[in-house]
Design a protein around this motif. Structure first.
Motif, short mmCIF file in Angstrom:
data_model
loop_
_atom_site.label_atom_id
_atom_site.label_comp_id
_atom_site.label_asym_id
_atom_site.label_seq_id
_atom_site.Cartn_x
_atom_site.Cartn_y
_atom_site.Cartn_z
N ILE A 15 0.93 -1.18 -0.08
CA ILE A 15 -0.08 -0.06 0.13
C ILE A 15 0.91 1.19 0.07
CG2 ILE A 15 -1.80 1.40 1.21
CD1 ILE A 15 -2.64 -1.39 -0.01
N MET A 16 0.71 2.09 -0.85
CA MET A 16 1.54 3.13 -1.22
C MET A 16 1.02 4.61 -0.02
SD MET A 16 4.11 4.65 -2.12
CE MET A 16 4.58 3.70 -3.62
N ALA A 17 2.14 4.67 1.04
CA ALA A 17 1.86 5.75 1.88
C ALA A 17 2.75 6.95 1.42
CB ALA A 17 2.20 5.44 3.11
N PRO A 18 2.31 8.14 1.91
CA PRO A 18 3.14 9.51 1.78
C PRO A 18 4.54 9.34 1.68
CG PRO A 18 1.16 10.02 3.04
CD PRO A 18 1.40 8.49 3.07
N TYR A 19 5.21 8.39 2.73
CA TYR A 19 6.59 8.08 2.55
C TYR A 19 7.21 7.06 2.18
CZ TYR A 19 4.47 5.09 6.45
OH TYR A 19 3.98 4.08 6.90
N GLY A 20 6.38 6.38 1.47
CA GLY A 20 6.80 5.00 0.74
C GLY A 20 5.92 4.15 0.63
N SER A 21 6.21 3.04 -0.06
CA SER A 21 5.42 1.45 -0.05
C SER A 21 5.63 0.94 1.40
CB SER A 21 5.87 0.75 -1.18
OG SER A 21 5.03 -0.52 -1.34
N VAL A 22 4.33 0.40 1.71
CA VAL A 22 4.40 -0.27 3.04
C VAL A 22 3.60 -1.79 2.48
CG1 VAL A 22 3.13 -0.52 5.23
CG2 VAL A 22 3.80 1.57 4.30
N PRO A 23 4.51 -2.82 3.04
CA PRO A 23 4.07 -4.41 2.52
C PRO A 23 2.85 -4.87 3.46
CG PRO A 23 6.13 -4.33 3.60
CD PRO A 23 5.71 -2.96 3.43
N LEU A 24 2.02 -5.52 2.86
CA LEU A 24 1.06 -6.42 3.75
C LEU A 24 1.80 -7.65 3.91
CD1 LEU A 24 -2.31 -6.34 1.42
CD2 LEU A 24 -1.37 -4.79 3.54
N ALA A 25 1.84 -7.90 5.57
CA ALA A 25 2.21 -9.02 6.17
C ALA A 25 1.37 -10.08 6.52
CB ALA A 25 3.41 -8.37 7.20
N PRO A 26 1.29 -11.31 6.03
CA PRO A 26 0.11 -12.22 6.59
C PRO A 26 0.63 -12.62 8.03
CG PRO A 26 0.97 -12.69 4.38
CD PRO A 26 2.04 -11.78 4.79
N ALA A 27 -0.55 -12.76 9.03
CA ALA A 27 -0.27 -12.84 10.23
C ALA A 27 -1.45 -13.90 10.60
CB ALA A 27 -0.49 -11.84 11.16
N PRO A 28 -1.35 -15.29 10.69
CA PRO A 28 -2.22 -16.40 10.66
C PRO A 28 -3.28 -15.98 12.22
CG PRO A 28 -0.58 -17.34 9.54
CD PRO A 28 -0.21 -16.16 9.94
N PHE A 29 -2.16 -15.85 13.04
CA PHE A 29 -2.80 -15.85 14.39
C PHE A 29 -3.40 -14.50 14.77
CE2 PHE A 29 0.49 -19.15 14.63
CZ PHE A 29 -0.38 -20.15 15.14
N LEU A 30 -3.42 -13.63 13.79
CA LEU A 30 -4.60 -12.60 14.11
C LEU A 30 -6.11 -12.79 14.02
CD1 LEU A 30 -3.40 -9.57 12.12
CD2 LEU A 30 -4.03 -9.44 14.24
N PHE A 31 -6.26 -13.99 13.53
CA PHE A 31 -7.66 -14.53 13.36
C PHE A 31 -8.00 -15.18 14.81
CE2 PHE A 31 -10.84 -17.80 12.49
CZ PHE A 31 -11.84 -17.02 11.64
N GLU A 32 -8.94 -14.83 15.39
CA GLU A 32 -9.47 -15.02 16.48
C GLU A 32 -10.87 -15.52 16.67
OE1 GLU A 32 -8.49 -13.57 21.09
OE2 GLU A 32 -9.35 -12.23 19.89
N ALA A 33 -11.60 -15.45 15.50
CA ALA A 33 -13.01 -15.74 15.58
C ALA A 33 -13.24 -17.23 15.21
CB ALA A 33 -13.70 -15.22 14.24
N HIS A 34 -12.48 -17.99 16.26
CA HIS A 34 -12.89 -19.47 15.95
C HIS A 34 -14.25 -19.98 16.71
CE1 HIS A 34 -8.43 -19.82 15.11
NE2 HIS A 34 -8.46 -19.05 15.89
N THR A 35 -14.50 -21.25 16.48
CA THR A 35 -15.53 -22.04 17.01
C THR A 35 -14.96 -22.61 18.47
OG1 THR A 35 -15.07 -24.11 15.72
CG2 THR A 35 -16.68 -22.49 14.74
N PRO A 36 -16.00 -22.99 19.25
CA PRO A 36 -15.69 -23.60 20.35
C PRO A 36 -14.85 -24.72 20.17
CG PRO A 36 -18.06 -22.98 20.39
CD PRO A 36 -17.56 -22.94 18.99
N PRO A 37 -14.13 -25.29 21.36
CA PRO A 37 -13.36 -26.76 21.57
C PRO A 37 -14.41 -27.63 21.20
CG PRO A 37 -12.58 -25.20 23.28
CD PRO A 37 -13.93 -24.82 22.72
N ASN A 38 -14.01 -28.60 20.37
CA ASN A 38 -14.68 -29.87 19.87
C ASN A 38 -15.08 -30.67 21.40
OD1 ASN A 38 -15.19 -29.09 17.23
ND2 ASN A 38 -13.37 -30.00 16.69
N GLY A 39 -15.90 -31.43 21.20
CA GLY A 39 -16.32 -32.43 22.29
C GLY A 39 -17.28 -31.84 23.53
N GLY A 40 -17.95 -33.02 23.96
CA GLY A 40 -19.02 -32.42 24.91
C GLY A 40 -18.35 -32.71 26.42
N GLU A 41 -17.13 -32.86 26.54
CA GLU A 41 -16.66 -32.92 28.04
C GLU A 41 -15.53 -32.20 28.09
OE1 GLU A 41 -13.58 -36.67 26.75
OE2 GLU A 41 -15.56 -37.12 27.53
#
Length: 484
Positions: free
Chosen positions: A265-291
């Motif tokens: 993404i071009m900013a006024p001071y230069g190009s800024v890269p997008l850095a993938p970060a899988p652990f940013l995602f937090e919207a998980h489902t509950p732990p599996n299992g009924g115990e």
């Protein structure tokens, strides 16, 4: 001359001190405090240190082989010598007064403004053990040494937990043993730098606007990384093709590639890269299992119930007219030994639904659960909206927040719709020590524990805390949805 002791010999304390000193000074890959600890198989990779052993080499190896780890390897590290690390932040170079003076005048006195801050060092650990038999016969796989193999597995697991906490840690929702992650520190330190998309997709134009705002006075920020969750990253890649030029389709060696992986993404001071970060995602489902799931040293929180569900107008509510409907909730309680089974918003006696309802814009939902003192915090998951109570699909529940245990017979969770289920976050930061760093008390350690059975227990330990020194030069975008 130092003599190696034999079996059953009585060893003087001075000799033990000399042996310990020699081990610490050793530079071999087998033993010693300063030496490189190997996780390879065979006789030289056992990691059976006689003193608490630095395995910083293992940490580096795991870091660069675990591609999902993003923030930890990129974060500057600082070695500290105390459990409370203090640092100073320059808030202002002085008052913005007129620089002009009359002939012969001395000018008005001006001075910089500083702020003293501190961060408490927190302790992370992963306990593992292997049986004596396993150390003799080895494990299945390329690594024949069971102790080395379990050390490597434990290292990867601890680093996964560390990466998640670096993003999402929140000390207020626990018993103060956790640290605040970078998102919490930016949100608390610069609340005006938080943009809420309420489930809408991110666009390159919005990212450019935020970069421009951070670079302008009086913030003067220069983020060099836009940390983004992979699904949102893929969404921007798709946008680069759909709304881009035809020459953004690349042909290499006869293969056709749609879109660019390395987006900037071009900013006024230069190009800024997008850095993938899988652990940013937090919207998980509950732990599996009924115990419940317990560790080996204690019990997970006991079963509990949902006792009531109410709705009422609340000034903090972000539920709109479009959100009117019924919502199901799931709750999972955690302590140091494990977590409980997921409890749903249903009446335990009759099995009928007792889901939350939003009947008008501006209402909040309150879910009451039974009290107990065997848990530290509780994770909350919410379903998609349904038109009727019976139509709520509990399989759509996604994580929306955490609450700390409170004393009493009833624990209330109030949902203001602050967090939209299934969304993600984007973090813009300048990854330099002047802005953000990790204060580390000691190297990543493997510490053998006392053997009281036919097993070899040990701890993998890391001591430190992240700190965002200048939150106003960073930004957070929350509740980021997808275009499809």
């Amino acid at each position: 001359m130092f003599q190696i002791p034999q079996m059953n010999d009585m060893i003087p304390v001075g000799d033990l001190q000399a042996l310990n000193s020699a081990l610490r000074k050793a530079a071999t890959g087998d033993v010693g405090y300063q030496g490189v600890a190997s996780t390879s198989g065979g006789e030289t990779g056992g990691l059976s240190a006689l003193v608490p052993q630095s395995i910083e080499g293992t940490l580096a190896s795991a870091t660069y082989t675990m591609q999902e780890l993003a923030l930890w390897p990129a974060m500057p590290k600082r070695a500290v010598g105390q459990t409370v690390h203090e640092f100073s932040v320059i808030k202002d170079h002085g008052l913005d007064m007129d620089p002009f003076i009359s002939e012969g005048a001395g000018g008005s006195n001006n001075k910089s403004s500083y702020e003293r801050k501190f961060v408490k060092i927190k302790y992370l650990a992963e306990r593992r053990e292997v049986t004596d038999v396993a150390t003799m016969v080895g494990l299945i796989g390329n690594n024949s040494n069971a102790l080395a193999e379990e050390t490597e597995r434990g290292t990867l697991r601890l680093l996964q937990k560390l990466e998640h906490q670096l993003w999402h840690g929140d000390e207020t929702n626990t018993d103060k043993t956790h640290f605040d992650g970078v998102i919490k520190q930016i949100t608390d330190g610069a609340p005006k730098n938080v943009t809420d998309l309420r489930g809408k997709p991110i666009t390159p134009n919005l990212l450019q606007e935020i970069l421009g705002d951070l670079y302008s006075a009086p913030k003067f920020g220069r983020p060099d990384k836009i940390w983004i969750e992979p699904q949102v990253h893929a969404d921007l890649i798709k946008q680069s093709v759909v709304y881009g030029r035809h020459d953004q389709l690349q042909t290499t060696d006869g293969s056709l590639t749609f879109g660019h992986r390395a987006l900037n993404i071009m900013a006024p001071y230069g190009s800024v890269p997008l850095a993938p970060a899988p652990f940013l995602f937090e919207a998980h489902t509950p732990p599996n299992g009924g115990e419940a799931h317990s560790g080996t040293d204690g019990s997970a929180p006991a079963a509990f119930t949902v006792t009531a569900s109410t709705n009422a107008a609340n000034a903090s509510s972000q539920f709109t007219a479009a959100d009117v409907g019924f919502y199901g909730y799931k709750f999972v309680r955690y302590n140091a030994n494990g977590f409980s089974k997921a409890v749903e918003t249903k009446n335990s006696a009759t099995g009928t639904e007792d889901h939350g309802e939003v009947s008008a814009a501006g209402e909040s939902v309150t879910i009451q659960t039974s009290g107990a003192d065997d848990w530290l915090y509780m994770k909350v998951y919410r379903s998609a909206k349904a038109a009727t109570e019976a139509a709520v699909d509990m399989d759509t529940c996604k994580f929306i927040g955490t609450i700390k245990r409170a004393d009493g017979n009833a624990i209330n969770f109030v949902d203001h719709n602050d967090n939209v289920p299934g969304t993600s976050k984007i973090v813009l930061m300048q990854m330099v020590p002047e802005i953000v760093e990790f204060a580390r008390l000691l190297d990543f350690l493997r510490r053998p524990l006392a053997e009281v059975a036919t097993t070899k227990p040990f701890l993998l330990m890391l001591m430190g805390s992240p700190l965002v020194k200048v939150a106003t030069k960073c930004a957070v975008i929350k509740n980021v949805g997808l275009s499809s």
